[in-house]
Design an enzyme around this catalytic site. Sequence first.
Site: not given
Length: 275
Positions: A30, A158, A174
């Site tokens: 960000h 992930t 995940t």
Amino acid sequence: MNINHIAKKPFFDLFYRSPCMALMLRAAFHDAGTFCKNSKTGGPRGTLRHSHDLDRPENAGLDFAMDQIEEIKDEGNHITAMLSYSDLIQLGGYTAVEYTGGPVMLFRMGRKDAEDHDEHTPEDRLPDVREGSSNILTKMHRMGFTTQEFVALMGSHTLGFAHQDRTGFQGRWTQNPHVFDNTYYKEVLLGERSKFLKTPVEHMLAQNSEMKKLCEAYAQDQNLFFEHYALAHVKMSELGQEEHLLSEFEENQPKYKLPESSYLQLNSFSDPQKY
Ligand code: HEM
């Protein structure tokens, strides 16, 4: 111990105490993802530490990461004390990936923070998952990423969670959101048969033929994913700052290494969704 090891040490200590690796990695994106390759504005400039950026809806939840950055700036070590805020935010992202078993990226310091404390990063630069896949891709291209780099960077999901009160999405991508590996792509390719989170981005990855091929390649070959991810991540962390970076590395030294072992201690995570 080289400078990279010393610089990363306070983050390793932080992650051992508080497993906020995913949040730190998101903060790195960000701060950097506001870059526009045409106007050469935005990018990793430490503006996330100012309330006018931090309080924006797209940055919801990142205040904890920025508090940790402030603490490391004040109480880290003699190397972190010399780093700019933008360096520290990006170093947090590198260390988060390394700590969770991903590629070991060689950090170059020297980023300049935005000089004017009142400088606002232009709005509407970061991709918003609700705005549709073509807008998301346009924004990633505006940062200067190729489609392949975009697909590789998405593998960062992930790690971590989505939080209803921050973005309107809830869940994880995940099975183990504290391990950096290629399982994100395996879940994307499972489509409706996956029990994990699917946002419009995951649908786009599975439906677009060029992106799907890349997902298949990364799902089959984790080292290929790590290689493409590391190169795209280093690029992200240096956007617009290349001329300021000091390198302690020799010219032909690789930008990353594959991990030898994971520092991860799964048992230390008593409350995984706390951050
Ligand atoms: C197309 C670009 C992207 C979109 C649309 C996107 C979207 C999202 C969304 C909706 C969340 C959930 C946030 C929450 O509710 O707390 C999230 C989390 C996350 N994002 Fe992204 N993302 C993008 C790119 C990236 C990139 C490039 C990185 C890093 C290289 C990244 C790293 C993460 C991480 C680690 C989390 C988990 C944060 C946590 O556990 O608190 N994202 N992202």
